[in-house]
Structure formats: C-alpha cells, structure tokens
Design an enzyme around this catalytic site. Structure first.
Site, PDB file in Angstrom:
ATOM      1  N   LYS A  11     -25.074   1.055 -60.020  1.00 51.73           N
ATOM      2  CA  LYS A  11     -24.205  -0.117 -60.153  1.00 51.73           C
ATOM      3  C   LYS A  11     -23.461  -0.131 -61.502  1.00 51.73           C
ATOM      4  O   LYS A  11     -23.824   0.600 -62.433  1.00 51.73           O
ATOM      5  CB  LYS A  11     -25.055  -1.377 -59.971  1.00 51.73           C
ATOM      6  CG  LYS A  11     -25.673  -1.481 -58.578  1.00 51.73           C
ATOM      7  CD  LYS A  11     -26.335  -2.836 -58.376  1.00 51.73           C
ATOM      8  CE  LYS A  11     -26.938  -2.962 -56.985  1.00 51.73           C
ATOM      9  NZ  LYS A  11     -27.465  -4.312 -56.733  1.00 51.73           N
ATOM     10  N   TYR A  51     -21.108  -5.951 -48.700  1.00 54.72           N
ATOM     11  CA  TYR A  51     -22.235  -6.897 -48.754  1.00 54.72           C
ATOM     12  C   TYR A  51     -22.051  -8.050 -47.768  1.00 54.72           C
ATOM     13  O   TYR A  51     -22.615  -9.135 -47.979  1.00 54.72           O
ATOM     14  CB  TYR A  51     -22.411  -7.425 -50.173  1.00 54.72           C
ATOM     15  CG  TYR A  51     -23.107  -6.455 -51.111  1.00 54.72           C
ATOM     16  CD1 TYR A  51     -24.458  -6.161 -50.970  1.00 54.72           C
ATOM     17  CD2 TYR A  51     -22.410  -5.841 -52.151  1.00 54.72           C
ATOM     18  CE1 TYR A  51     -25.109  -5.277 -51.822  1.00 54.72           C
ATOM     19  CE2 TYR A  51     -23.056  -4.959 -53.012  1.00 54.72           C
ATOM     20  CZ  TYR A  51     -24.409  -4.683 -52.835  1.00 54.72           C
ATOM     21  OH  TYR A  51     -25.050  -3.811 -53.685  1.00 54.72           O
ATOM     22  N   PHE A  59     -25.941 -16.109 -54.066  1.00 49.75           N
ATOM     23  CA  PHE A  59     -25.617 -15.064 -55.029  1.00 49.75           C
ATOM     24  C   PHE A  59     -24.444 -14.177 -54.596  1.00 49.75           C
ATOM     25  O   PHE A  59     -24.059 -13.260 -55.318  1.00 49.75           O
ATOM     26  CB  PHE A  59     -26.850 -14.193 -55.305  1.00 49.75           C
ATOM     27  CG  PHE A  59     -27.450 -13.534 -54.090  1.00 49.75           C
ATOM     28  CD1 PHE A  59     -26.965 -12.334 -53.607  1.00 49.75           C
ATOM     29  CD2 PHE A  59     -28.525 -14.123 -53.419  1.00 49.75           C
ATOM     30  CE1 PHE A  59     -27.514 -11.715 -52.499  1.00 49.75           C
ATOM     31  CE2 PHE A  59     -29.091 -13.520 -52.311  1.00 49.75           C
ATOM     32  CZ  PHE A  59     -28.576 -12.313 -51.833  1.00 49.75           C
ATOM     33  N   ARG A 104     -35.542   0.616 -61.627  1.00 50.04           N
ATOM     34  CA  ARG A 104     -35.145  -0.732 -62.080  1.00 50.04           C
ATOM     35  C   ARG A 104     -35.971  -1.193 -63.279  1.00 50.04           C
ATOM     36  O   ARG A 104     -35.456  -1.894 -64.146  1.00 50.04           O
ATOM     37  CB  ARG A 104     -35.241  -1.707 -60.908  1.00 50.04           C
ATOM     38  CG  ARG A 104     -34.072  -1.542 -59.932  1.00 50.04           C
ATOM     39  CD  ARG A 104     -34.287  -2.331 -58.676  1.00 50.04           C
ATOM     40  NE  ARG A 104     -33.098  -2.372 -57.832  1.00 50.04           N
ATOM     41  CZ  ARG A 104     -33.140  -2.614 -56.528  1.00 50.04           C
ATOM     42  NH1 ARG A 104     -34.294  -2.823 -55.923  1.00 50.04           N
ATOM     43  NH2 ARG A 104     -32.028  -2.646 -55.829  1.00 50.04           N
ATOM     44  N   ASN A 114     -28.974  -5.070 -61.405  1.00 56.53           N
ATOM     45  CA  ASN A 114     -30.246  -4.354 -61.249  1.00 56.53           C
ATOM     46  C   ASN A 114     -30.096  -2.851 -61.046  1.00 56.53           C
ATOM     47  O   ASN A 114     -30.919  -2.212 -60.405  1.00 56.53           O
ATOM     48  CB  ASN A 114     -31.091  -4.994 -60.142  1.00 56.53           C
ATOM     49  CG  ASN A 114     -30.459  -4.906 -58.785  1.00 56.53           C
ATOM     50  OD1 ASN A 114     -29.300  -4.513 -58.663  1.00 56.53           O
ATOM     51  ND2 ASN A 114     -31.210  -5.254 -57.745  1.00 56.53           N
ATOM     52  N   HIS A 117     -28.618   0.246 -56.026  1.00 62.09           N
ATOM     53  CA  HIS A 117     -28.786  -0.268 -54.661  1.00 62.09           C
ATOM     54  C   HIS A 117     -29.490   0.796 -53.837  1.00 62.09           C
ATOM     55  O   HIS A 117     -29.269   1.986 -54.049  1.00 62.09           O
ATOM     56  CB  HIS A 117     -27.418  -0.565 -54.038  1.00 62.09           C
ATOM     57  CG  HIS A 117     -27.474  -0.784 -52.555  1.00 62.09           C
ATOM     58  ND1 HIS A 117     -27.853  -1.983 -52.014  1.00 62.09           N
ATOM     59  CD2 HIS A 117     -27.237   0.056 -51.514  1.00 62.09           C
ATOM     60  CE1 HIS A 117     -27.842  -1.878 -50.686  1.00 62.09           C
ATOM     61  NE2 HIS A 117     -27.464  -0.647 -50.369  1.00 62.09           N
ATOM     62  N   GLU A 128     -24.004   2.128 -44.252  1.00 58.71           N
ATOM     63  CA  GLU A 128     -23.535   2.154 -45.643  1.00 58.71           C
ATOM     64  C   GLU A 128     -22.967   3.525 -46.011  1.00 58.71           C
ATOM     65  O   GLU A 128     -21.976   3.617 -46.738  1.00 58.71           O
ATOM     66  CB  GLU A 128     -24.682   1.759 -46.573  1.00 58.71           C
ATOM     67  CG  GLU A 128     -25.067   0.293 -46.399  1.00 58.71           C
ATOM     68  CD  GLU A 128     -26.346  -0.115 -47.112  1.00 58.71           C
ATOM     69  OE1 GLU A 128     -26.700  -1.307 -47.030  1.00 58.71           O
ATOM     70  OE2 GLU A 128     -26.992   0.750 -47.754  1.00 58.71           O
TER      71      GLU A 128
HETATM   72  P1  CMP Z   1     -29.003  -4.686 -53.628  1.00 53.58           P
HETATM   73  O1  CMP Z   1     -30.076  -3.711 -53.319  1.00 53.58           O
HETATM   74  O2  CMP Z   1     -27.680  -4.139 -54.042  1.00 53.58           O
HETATM   75  O3  CMP Z   1     -28.779  -5.622 -52.356  1.00 53.58           O
HETATM   76  C1  CMP Z   1     -28.282  -6.928 -52.462  1.00 53.58           C
HETATM   77  C2  CMP Z   1     -28.202  -7.381 -53.892  1.00 53.58           C
HETATM   78  O4  CMP Z   1     -28.099  -8.779 -54.057  1.00 53.58           O
HETATM   79  C3  CMP Z   1     -29.486  -7.016 -54.587  1.00 53.58           C
HETATM   80  O5  CMP Z   1     -29.520  -5.647 -54.802  1.00 53.58           O
HETATM   81  C4  CMP Z   1     -29.425  -7.882 -55.833  1.00 53.58           C
HETATM   82  O6  CMP Z   1     -28.680  -7.277 -56.866  1.00 53.58           O
HETATM   83  C5  CMP Z   1     -28.675  -9.087 -55.309  1.00 53.58           C
HETATM   84  N1  CMP Z   1     -29.581 -10.206 -55.117  1.00 53.58           N
HETATM   85  C6  CMP Z   1     -30.500 -10.370 -54.149  1.00 53.58           C
HETATM   86  N2  CMP Z   1     -31.139 -11.560 -54.290  1.00 53.58           N
HETATM   87  C7  CMP Z   1     -30.585 -12.141 -55.381  1.00 53.58           C
HETATM   88  C8  CMP Z   1     -30.812 -13.358 -56.045  1.00 53.58           C
HETATM   89  N3  CMP Z   1     -31.737 -14.233 -55.604  1.00 53.58           N
HETATM   90  N4  CMP Z   1     -30.068 -13.646 -57.132  1.00 53.58           N
HETATM   91  C9  CMP Z   1     -29.134 -12.775 -57.562  1.00 53.58           C
HETATM   92  N5  CMP Z   1     -28.876 -11.590 -56.978  1.00 53.58           N
HETATM   93  C10 CMP Z   1     -29.598 -11.274 -55.891  1.00 53.58           C
END
Ligand code: CMP
Length: 140
Positions: A11, A51, A59, A104, A114, A117, A128
């Site tokens: 990311k 997404y 979020f 992570r 984070n 993905h 994806e």
């Molecule tokens: P990712 O694996 O990219 O898939 C969806 C993303 O949404 C996840 O990683 C997080 O970065 C984000 N995400 C999921 N839950 C939350 C949350 N409660 N608050 C903020 N970001 C979130």
C-alpha cells in the site's frame, strides 16, 4: 481443495517509506513465487471499484482516498494454500493485533494504513488478480 494463488498490494504508506524491497523479500523468503507484478497509482474511481465490497462501511471513503494517494505495488503470488498462508504471513488487519514477525507488525502504521492487502478467499484472489492483470501479464 484450496487454491494456489493470492493477490496482494503493497500500500501507499509502505511504498512511500521504501519498504517495498523488504516486504517483497518476506514474500519470497516465505515460499511465495511472484507470477505478476506492477507499480501503479490507482485513480479514486479505480480504488472505489476495487474495494466495492466495502462500499457503505464507515471506513470506505478514507480507505479509497488513501489507496489512491500514491503508488501501490500489485502482485499475484503463487504457493500451495496461498490465501491462508499469505494472511498468516501479513498478520491481523490492525498492526496492534498482528503477531510478531508478520509484515503488518513490522511495517504497518495503523488499521487503515496497514502496509499490505491480501485476498480473503480463493474467489476474491481470482477477482482481484483479474482487476489488475491480463492473462499475458501473468506467468501462471
Ligand atoms: P485490506 O486487506 O486492504 O482490506 C480492506 C481494508 O479496509 C483493510 O485492509 C483495512 O486497511 C481497511 N479497514 C478494515 N476495517 C477497518 C476499520 N475498522 N477502520 C479502518 N480501516 C479498516
């Protein structure tokens, strides 16, 4: 029967801090083979489409704004039991809950920034991967 491919993005937070090489090394050191890879900056519309499953969640706007804020490294990875093994390697969504030694834990800033993905199912791994890569771009 579990599939042998997963999809990942490094990311914008991790790419901008020059963690791409170290993270890719963790992938390959842990048995994943890179079948396709590209550096790309998503438009806001592309991030929203990727997404879409999270549309309407609190979020979603922040997530799609962040994911279009800078380049990402997208990749298809191959390994037996790829989806589950990769999710173990990257750790929990929130780095505060991620196990020691996971991607992570080492590189993520927060739940929303984070670092990486990883697909959550074989079906989504295929969807994806198709979002980013044509057949000719993959060594499968
Ligand atoms: P990712 O694996 O990219 O898939 C969806 C993303 O949404 C996840 O990683 C997080 O970065 C984000 N995400 C999921 N839950 C939350 C949350 N409660 N608050 C903020 N970001 C979130």
């Amino acid at each position: 029967m579990t599939g042998n491919q997963t999809f990942t993005m490094i990311k914008p937070d991790a790419v901008s801090k020059n963690h791409t090489g170290a993270i890719l090394k963790m992938f390959t050191d842990n048995g994943f083979t890179i079948a396709a890879m590209k550096l790309v900056r998503l438009t806001r519309e592309q991030a929203c489409a990727f997404y879409d499953v999270h549309r309407g969640k609190p979020f979603y706007d922040g997530l799609t704004e962040f994911m279009s804020s800078g380049p990402v490294v997208a990749a298809c990875l191959l390994k037996d039991n790829a989806v589950a093994d990769f999710r173990q390697l990257i750790g929990a969504t929130d780095p505060a809950e991620a196990a020691d030694g996971t991607v992570r834990k080492l590189f993520a800033e927060s739940k929303s920034r984070n670092a990486v993905h990883g697909s959550d199912s074989d079906e989504n791994a295929a969807i994806e991967s198709d979002f980013f890569f044509s057949k000719i771009e993959r060594v499968l």
